[in-house]
Design a protein around this motif. Structure first.
Motif, short mmCIF file in Angstrom:
data_model
loop_
_atom_site.label_atom_id
_atom_site.label_comp_id
_atom_site.label_asym_id
_atom_site.label_seq_id
_atom_site.Cartn_x
_atom_site.Cartn_y
_atom_site.Cartn_z
N LYS A 79 26.39 25.60 48.09
CA LYS A 79 26.08 26.83 47.34
C LYS A 79 27.04 27.01 46.17
O LYS A 79 26.65 27.40 45.07
CB LYS A 79 26.14 28.04 48.27
CG LYS A 79 24.99 28.10 49.26
CD LYS A 79 25.10 29.29 50.20
CE LYS A 79 23.95 29.30 51.19
NZ LYS A 79 24.07 30.42 52.18
N TYR A 80 28.32 26.73 46.42
CA TYR A 80 29.33 26.86 45.37
C TYR A 80 29.05 25.88 44.23
O TYR A 80 29.02 26.26 43.05
CB TYR A 80 30.72 26.60 45.96
CG TYR A 80 31.80 26.38 44.93
CD1 TYR A 80 32.35 27.45 44.23
CD2 TYR A 80 32.26 25.10 44.63
CE1 TYR A 80 33.33 27.26 43.27
CE2 TYR A 80 33.24 24.89 43.68
CZ TYR A 80 33.77 25.98 43.00
OH TYR A 80 34.73 25.77 42.05
N LEU A 81 28.84 24.61 44.55
CA LEU A 81 28.63 23.60 43.52
C LEU A 81 27.33 23.83 42.77
O LEU A 81 27.25 23.58 41.56
CB LEU A 81 28.63 22.19 44.16
CG LEU A 81 29.98 21.73 44.72
CD1 LEU A 81 29.83 20.38 45.43
CD2 LEU A 81 31.03 21.64 43.63
N MET A 127 32.05 31.08 35.60
CA MET A 127 32.29 30.48 36.90
C MET A 127 33.15 31.41 37.77
O MET A 127 32.88 31.58 38.96
CB MET A 127 32.97 29.12 36.73
CG MET A 127 32.06 28.05 36.15
SD MET A 127 32.92 26.57 35.56
CE MET A 127 33.12 25.67 37.09
N GLN A 128 34.16 32.01 37.16
CA GLN A 128 35.01 32.95 37.90
C GLN A 128 34.23 34.21 38.30
O GLN A 128 34.39 34.73 39.41
CB GLN A 128 36.24 33.33 37.06
CG GLN A 128 37.18 32.18 36.79
CD GLN A 128 37.84 31.62 38.03
OE1 GLN A 128 37.78 32.22 39.11
NE2 GLN A 128 38.46 30.46 37.92
N ARG A 129 33.38 34.69 37.42
CA ARG A 129 32.56 35.88 37.73
C ARG A 129 31.63 35.59 38.90
O ARG A 129 31.50 36.39 39.83
CB ARG A 129 31.74 36.28 36.51
CG ARG A 129 32.50 36.90 35.35
CD ARG A 129 31.53 37.16 34.23
NE ARG A 129 32.19 37.59 33.01
CZ ARG A 129 31.64 37.51 31.80
NH1 ARG A 129 30.41 37.00 31.67
NH2 ARG A 129 32.30 37.94 30.73
N ARG A 130 30.96 34.46 38.83
CA ARG A 130 29.99 34.11 39.87
C ARG A 130 30.68 33.88 41.20
O ARG A 130 30.18 34.31 42.26
CB ARG A 130 29.20 32.86 39.45
CG ARG A 130 28.16 32.41 40.47
CD ARG A 130 27.07 33.44 40.63
NE ARG A 130 26.08 33.04 41.61
CZ ARG A 130 25.67 33.78 42.63
NH1 ARG A 130 26.17 35.01 42.80
NH2 ARG A 130 24.76 33.34 43.44
N LEU A 131 31.85 33.23 41.15
CA LEU A 131 32.59 32.98 42.39
C LEU A 131 33.04 34.30 43.01
O LEU A 131 33.08 34.43 44.24
CB LEU A 131 33.79 32.08 42.12
CG LEU A 131 34.66 31.73 43.33
CD1 LEU A 131 33.82 31.13 44.45
CD2 LEU A 131 35.78 30.79 42.94
N LYS A 132 33.39 35.27 42.19
CA LYS A 132 33.78 36.59 42.71
C LYS A 132 32.64 37.21 43.52
O LYS A 132 32.87 37.79 44.59
CB LYS A 132 34.17 37.51 41.55
CG LYS A 132 34.69 38.87 41.99
CD LYS A 132 35.09 39.71 40.78
CE LYS A 132 35.60 41.07 41.22
NZ LYS A 132 36.00 41.91 40.05
N VAL A 146 37.58 32.31 49.06
CA VAL A 146 37.46 31.11 48.23
C VAL A 146 37.79 31.46 46.78
O VAL A 146 37.16 32.33 46.18
CB VAL A 146 36.04 30.50 48.31
CG1 VAL A 146 35.93 29.30 47.38
CG2 VAL A 146 35.71 30.11 49.74
N GLU A 147 38.79 30.77 46.23
CA GLU A 147 39.17 30.93 44.83
C GLU A 147 39.21 29.55 44.19
O GLU A 147 39.48 28.55 44.86
CB GLU A 147 40.53 31.62 44.70
CG GLU A 147 40.54 33.04 45.22
CD GLU A 147 41.90 33.69 45.14
OE1 GLU A 147 41.99 34.87 44.74
OE2 GLU A 147 42.90 33.02 45.50
N ALA A 148 38.95 29.50 42.89
CA ALA A 148 38.93 28.22 42.19
C ALA A 148 39.74 28.30 40.91
O ALA A 148 39.75 29.33 40.23
CB ALA A 148 37.49 27.80 41.88
#
Length: 310
Positions: A79-81, A127-132, A146-148
């Motif tokens: 899902k992340y990738l 990418m940071q917004r979506r990961l949040k 999960v942080e990137a």
């Protein structure tokens, strides 16, 4: 003659189908259409070109994986990738490769573009917004946080199909690529999540992004110091007033540090810590100034620090 024409047409269709199948998952559709018109773009060999490369990696992935079952881990990673890939493609970039939880992407290839730096940085922000958003959902389900970290650099690099006649990889190579990879890892020292080099900074549209000069570093394996910046949003975004004060105080503090105004710099970095007590970047700078032999600085002192780890 008719047989030859049919044969050529069949071979052409096969070639177009092969290219479409091979690249449809990794590059934007509009780029794919241009490649189909000119397949020579993908010929084996390299072409030197100024581009922007992005590296992203999940922080503490080993620790995260230990807290999850293999099935949960694979589901989360897919899902992340998928989410990160969609963003890269939306911004006109191409996926170079995945290595576990790492993402490598290029902007400005295979079709040259002039705004590749802007596109890469915007992709990093998105990418940071979506990961949040994903992180919030995962935490609510009891999954680990999960942080990137993202590192971006712009420069001259060689892009093309590298490898043997049997097996090859469409990728980029060069010092500029290595620096982007090093910047991704350097985020850890400063508690940041989106770091760019001075070369990317110079290539951005002025005033489009919120940035702060973070440090001057010499990454492992290199001798030349480079200024690095943190990107913390677009200028059109609303931002908390305390955050604005923090970033401004850090920026002023770092400028004072470079001007060898160490007393003023220390005060400003302590002000940063009053706004963000756990700020790694400010703690690092206060500690560096305390250990600095201020009376014996070399004439060519530039304030840079050598990083000993990748």
């Amino acid at each position: 003659f008719l047989g030859l024409v049919v044969c050529v047409q069949v071979l052409t269709i096969k070639e177009r189908t092969f290219i479409k199948d091979a690249f449809s998952k990794y590059i934007p559709q509009k780029v794919l259409r241009q490649i189909l018109k000119n397949p020579e773009i993908l010929k084996r060999g390299g072409e030197e070109r100024v581009m922007t490369v992005l590296f992203s990696d999940i922080a503490g992935f080993t620790t995260i994986s230990e807290k999850m079952t293999p099935t949960e881990l694979v589901s989360l990673l897919n899902k992340y990738l998928t989410a990160m890939t969609n963003i890269v493609l939306e911004e006109g970039g191409i996926i170079d490769k995945f290595e576990g939880d790492s993402v490598m992407a290029e902007f400005g290839a295979p079709i040259p573009t002039q705004d590749h730096a802007d596109r890469a940085v915007l992709a990093g922000i998105k990418m940071q917004r979506r990961l949040k958003e994903l992180r919030s959902k995962w935490i609510s389900r009891g999954l680990p946080k999960v942080e990137a970290r993202v590192g971006i650099n712009t420069g001259s690099m060689v892009i093309g199909n590298m490898g043997s006649d049997q097996v090859f990889d469409y990728t980029v190579m060069g010092d500029a690529v290595n620096l982007a990879s090093r910047l991704e890892g350097a985020n850890k020292l400063y508690g940041t999540f989106l770091m760019i080099s001075e070369y990317t900074f110079k290539d951005l549209t002025p005033g489009r992004f919120r940035l702060r000069l973070l440090d001057v570093i010499t990454v492992k394996g290199k001798s030349k110091a480079v200024k690095v910046y943190e990107v913390y949003g677009e200028t059109t975004e609303e931002i908390n007033s305390n955050d604005l004060k923090y970033y401004q105080s850090y920026q002023d503090g770092f400028k004072a540090y470079l001007n060898q105004e160490f007393s003023s710099a220390t005060k400003l970095f302590h002000n940063c810590l009053s706004l963000k007590p756990d700020d790694l970047a400010s703690k690092l700078m206060v500690d560096r100034i305390e250990k600095l032999d201020k009376n014996n600085l070399s004439k060519d002192w530039d304030g840079s620090v050598a990083l000993t780890s990748k």
